[in-house]
Design an enzyme around this catalytic site. Structure first.
Site, PDB file in Angstrom:
ATOM      1  N   ALA A 177       3.223   0.307  -1.749  1.00 56.59           N
ATOM      2  CA  ALA A 177       2.500   1.302  -2.544  1.00 56.59           C
ATOM      3  C   ALA A 177       1.146   0.694  -2.882  1.00 56.59           C
ATOM      4  O   ALA A 177       1.000  -0.537  -2.923  1.00 56.59           O
ATOM      5  CB  ALA A 177       3.294   1.622  -3.800  1.00 56.59           C
ATOM      6  N   GLY A 193       7.061  -0.576  -0.809  1.00 61.66           N
ATOM      7  CA  GLY A 193       7.223   0.819  -0.400  1.00 61.66           C
ATOM      8  C   GLY A 193       7.161   0.993   1.113  1.00 61.66           C
ATOM      9  O   GLY A 193       7.697   1.963   1.649  1.00 61.66           O
ATOM     10  N   GLU A 253      10.575   0.197   2.290  1.00 61.11           N
ATOM     11  CA  GLU A 253      11.421   1.321   1.851  1.00 61.11           C
ATOM     12  C   GLU A 253      11.185   2.556   2.728  1.00 61.11           C
ATOM     13  O   GLU A 253      12.116   3.297   3.032  1.00 61.11           O
ATOM     14  CB  GLU A 253      11.128   1.641   0.378  1.00 61.11           C
ATOM     15  CG  GLU A 253      11.605   0.517  -0.537  1.00 61.11           C
ATOM     16  CD  GLU A 253      11.112   0.678  -1.965  1.00 61.11           C
ATOM     17  OE1 GLU A 253       9.882   0.762  -2.173  1.00 61.11           O
ATOM     18  OE2 GLU A 253      11.939   0.720  -2.876  1.00 61.11           O
ATOM     19  N   GLU A 279       8.231  -6.595  -5.051  1.00 62.29           N
ATOM     20  CA  GLU A 279       7.899  -5.942  -6.330  1.00 62.29           C
ATOM     21  C   GLU A 279       8.122  -6.829  -7.555  1.00 62.29           C
ATOM     22  O   GLU A 279       7.371  -6.759  -8.514  1.00 62.29           O
ATOM     23  CB  GLU A 279       8.719  -4.648  -6.502  1.00 62.29           C
ATOM     24  CG  GLU A 279       8.312  -3.514  -5.574  1.00 62.29           C
ATOM     25  CD  GLU A 279       9.019  -3.543  -4.232  1.00 62.29           C
ATOM     26  OE1 GLU A 279       9.602  -4.591  -3.876  1.00 62.29           O
ATOM     27  OE2 GLU A 279       8.981  -2.524  -3.535  1.00 62.29           O
TER      28      GLU A 279
HETATM   29  N1  DAK Z   1      -2.055  -1.958  -2.182  1.00 60.92           N
HETATM   30  C1  DAK Z   1      -3.404  -1.875  -2.164  1.00 60.92           C
HETATM   31  N2  DAK Z   1      -4.193  -2.622  -1.366  1.00 60.92           N
HETATM   32  C2  DAK Z   1      -3.573  -3.501  -0.566  1.00 60.92           C
HETATM   33  C3  DAK Z   1      -2.167  -3.662  -0.529  1.00 60.92           C
HETATM   34  C4  DAK Z   1      -1.393  -2.835  -1.382  1.00 60.92           C
HETATM   35  N3  DAK Z   1      -0.061  -2.827  -1.391  1.00 60.92           N
HETATM   36  N4  DAK Z   1      -1.881  -4.613   0.379  1.00 60.92           N
HETATM   37  C5  DAK Z   1      -3.045  -5.028   0.871  1.00 60.92           C
HETATM   38  N5  DAK Z   1      -4.065  -4.372   0.325  1.00 60.92           N
HETATM   39  C6  DAK Z   1      -5.491  -4.521   0.578  1.00 60.92           C
HETATM   40  C7  DAK Z   1      -6.015  -5.835   0.006  1.00 60.92           C
HETATM   41  O1  DAK Z   1      -6.292  -5.699  -1.363  1.00 60.92           O
HETATM   42  C8  DAK Z   1      -7.250  -6.049   0.837  1.00 60.92           C
HETATM   43  O2  DAK Z   1      -8.273  -5.191   0.343  1.00 60.92           O
HETATM   44  P1  DAK Z   1      -9.795  -5.741   0.150  1.00 60.92           P
HETATM   45  O3  DAK Z   1      -9.664  -6.947  -0.739  1.00 60.92           O
HETATM   46  O4  DAK Z   1     -10.241  -6.094   1.540  1.00 60.92           O
HETATM   47  O5  DAK Z   1     -10.538  -4.582  -0.449  1.00 60.92           O
HETATM   48  C9  DAK Z   1      -6.850  -5.517   2.200  1.00 60.92           C
HETATM   49  O6  DAK Z   1      -5.739  -4.656   1.959  1.00 60.92           O
HETATM   50  C10 DAK Z   1      -6.412  -6.614   3.159  1.00 60.92           C
HETATM   51  O7  DAK Z   1      -5.407  -7.372   2.518  1.00 60.92           O
HETATM   52  P2  DAK Z   1      -5.476  -8.965   2.338  1.00 60.92           P
HETATM   53  O8  DAK Z   1      -6.898  -9.423   2.348  1.00 60.92           O
HETATM   54  O9  DAK Z   1      -4.635  -9.330   1.172  1.00 60.92           O
HETATM   55  O10 DAK Z   1      -4.791  -9.454   3.690  1.00 60.92           O
HETATM   56  P3  DAK Z   1      -3.998 -10.821   3.922  1.00 60.92           P
HETATM   57  O11 DAK Z   1      -3.768 -10.906   5.390  1.00 60.92           O
HETATM   58  O12 DAK Z   1      -4.659 -11.958   3.238  1.00 60.92           O
HETATM   59  O13 DAK Z   1      -2.579 -10.610   3.213  1.00 60.92           O
HETATM   60  C11 DAK Z   1      -0.562  -9.342   2.653  1.00 60.92           C
HETATM   61  C12 DAK Z   1      -1.697  -9.589   3.696  1.00 60.92           C
HETATM   62  C13 DAK Z   1       0.231  -8.137   3.114  1.00 60.92           C
HETATM   63  C14 DAK Z   1       0.359 -10.568   2.576  1.00 60.92           C
HETATM   64  C15 DAK Z   1      -1.232  -9.091   1.269  1.00 60.92           C
HETATM   65  O14 DAK Z   1      -2.234  -8.077   1.429  1.00 60.92           O
HETATM   66  C16 DAK Z   1      -0.247  -8.644   0.232  1.00 60.92           C
HETATM   67  O15 DAK Z   1       0.527  -9.448  -0.306  1.00 60.92           O
HETATM   68  N6  DAK Z   1      -0.306  -7.335  -0.089  1.00 60.92           N
HETATM   69  C17 DAK Z   1       0.503  -6.774  -1.150  1.00 60.92           C
HETATM   70  C18 DAK Z   1       1.917  -6.624  -0.670  1.00 60.92           C
HETATM   71  C19 DAK Z   1       2.806  -6.114  -1.781  1.00 60.92           C
HETATM   72  O16 DAK Z   1       2.970  -6.736  -2.829  1.00 60.92           O
HETATM   73  N7  DAK Z   1       3.387  -4.960  -1.521  1.00 60.92           N
HETATM   74  C20 DAK Z   1       4.262  -4.324  -2.442  1.00 60.92           C
HETATM   75  C21 DAK Z   1       3.442  -3.384  -3.274  1.00 60.92           C
HETATM   76  S1  DAK Z   1       4.391  -2.783  -4.601  1.00 60.92           S
HETATM   77  C22 DAK Z   1       7.586   2.983  -7.790  1.00 60.92           C
HETATM   78  C23 DAK Z   1       8.082   3.162  -6.564  1.00 60.92           C
HETATM   79  C24 DAK Z   1       7.709   2.318  -5.574  1.00 60.92           C
HETATM   80  C25 DAK Z   1       6.842   1.303  -5.786  1.00 60.92           C
HETATM   81  C26 DAK Z   1       6.333   1.143  -7.026  1.00 60.92           C
HETATM   82  C27 DAK Z   1       6.697   1.985  -8.038  1.00 60.92           C
HETATM   83  N8  DAK Z   1       7.989   3.815  -8.841  1.00 60.92           N
HETATM   84  C28 DAK Z   1       9.367   4.099  -8.970  1.00 60.92           C
HETATM   85  C29 DAK Z   1       7.075   4.093  -9.912  1.00 60.92           C
HETATM   86  C30 DAK Z   1       6.479   0.427  -4.733  1.00 60.92           C
HETATM   87  C31 DAK Z   1       5.828  -0.681  -5.011  1.00 60.92           C
HETATM   88  C32 DAK Z   1       5.203  -1.473  -3.990  1.00 60.92           C
HETATM   89  O17 DAK Z   1       5.241  -1.199  -2.819  1.00 60.92           O
END
Ligand code: DAK
Length: 261
Positions: free
Chosen positions: A67, A112, A115, A135
């Site tokens: 997400a 997400g 998921e 998460e």
């Molecule tokens: N959201 C927004 N932007 C993201 C992102 C994300 N999930 N993942 C990556 N990006 C963006 C980065 O911020 C970066 O943007 P700029 O800085 O260039 O503007 C760009 O994509 C490239 O990413 P990186 O520079 O970080 O690339 P790397 O190769 O260094 O790293 C990575 C890749 C995938 C390891 C890293 O980007 C990372 O850790 N990303 C986050 C992964 C993550 O934590 N995903 C889970 C998100 S939480 C809910 C239901 C569902 C959910 C929540 C609530 N409710 C019931 C309310 C779900 C939650 C999630 O999915």
């Protein structure tokens, strides 16, 4: 097909291909992506020509990195609830679509994104793909069905390990635990998914969709009820042209021409 902003949706013969198209943000799911995905699935649901869907992410790096954290960060409780129910609605819509959906996972499938892949019927991963539910590292928990679908796919023990540690796993490990069906060379993921979709599309649409229903509805029932659901659906197929055509074609030693009727 219809033009979208954050996804693309095209159809080749009987196969629809949906691509989440925000490669700059690793295809993170924001409200617009979820809304457009929902619209695309609605469109596919009423298009009788389409017999299978391939869902993938644009670029080489990510399927969906989760997400959109930037959008979620400032949400209040009400907005987070709204976002969650939008997500849950679209994930269930995908899961309940009467035709199979194959996730072609070309890179990161995190949070997400993992998921979303799990809400699909089948997952094909590129060898460089990475899966995880990070998460807990963000102060939240999996919220688009991760606690439920992951546990059903790989068992509660492994699901708890992945959901508690937030650890990222390789495509090979995902295959080992049963999270993905197949691992292929990274450049061939979409092609493999389309090939599998074409094989499915060549079979009886009603046979395939009743099978999907029997499995999806059956897992929530005890075995006795699930078997009676299977018998009911099996019986219902004998009132269809697909069954007549399939069996007649076999006996006439020719390829069946199914119409999904
Ligand atoms: N959201 C927004 N932007 C993201 C992102 C994300 N999930 N993942 C990556 N990006 C963006 C980065 O911020 C970066 O943007 P700029 O800085 O260039 O503007 C760009 O994509 C490239 O990413 P990186 O520079 O970080 O690339 P790397 O190769 O260094 O790293 C990575 C890749 C995938 C390891 C890293 O980007 C990372 O850790 N990303 C986050 C992964 C993550 O934590 N995903 C889970 C998100 S939480 C809910 C239901 C569902 C959910 C929540 C609530 N409710 C019931 C309310 C779900 C939650 C999630 O999915």
């Amino acid at each position: 097909m219809k033009e979208f902003n954050t996804i693309t949706c095209s159809a080749e013969e009987n196969i629809a291909i949906i691509t989440i198209n925000r490669p700059k943000y690793l295809n993170a799911l924001n409200t617009e992506v979820l809304q457009e995905l929902s619209e695309a699935v609605d469109f596919i649901a009423v298009n009788k020509e389409i017999r299978a869907v391939v869902l993938t992410g644009a670029g080489e790096k990510a399927f969906v990195a989760g997400a959109d954290i930037a959008e979620m960060q400032s949400k209040n409780v009400l907005e987070a609830r709204e976002f969650s129910s939008l997500g849950n609605r679209i994930f269930s819509k995908l899961e309940n679509l009467s035709i199979p959906v194959i996730a072609a996972v070309n890179g990161f499938a995190l949070g997400g994104g993992c998921e979303l892949a799990m809400a699909c019927d089948i997952r094909i991963a590129g060898s460089k793909a990475k899966f995880g539910q990070p998460e807990v590292g963000l102060g939240i928990m999996a919220g688009f069905g991760g606690t439920q679908r992951l546990a059903r796919l790989v068992g509660a023990g492994i699901a708890k390990e992945l959901l508690y540690t937030g650890e990222m796993i390789s495509a090979d490990r995902a295959y080992e635990i049963g999270l993905v069906n197949k691992v292929v060379n990274s450049v061939e993921v979409q092609e493999e998914a389309i090939k599998m979709a074409q094989m499915i599309a060549s079979k009886s649409p009603l046979g395939v969709s009743f099978t999907k229903k029997a499995i999806n509805d059956g897992v929530n029932l005890d075995l006795e009820r699930a078997l009676s659901l299977e018998a009911e659906l099996f019986g219902a197929l004998f009132s269809t042209d697909d069954q007549t055509e399939g069996m007649t074609a076999f006996l006439e030693k020719r390829q069946a021409a199914f119409k999904g009727e």
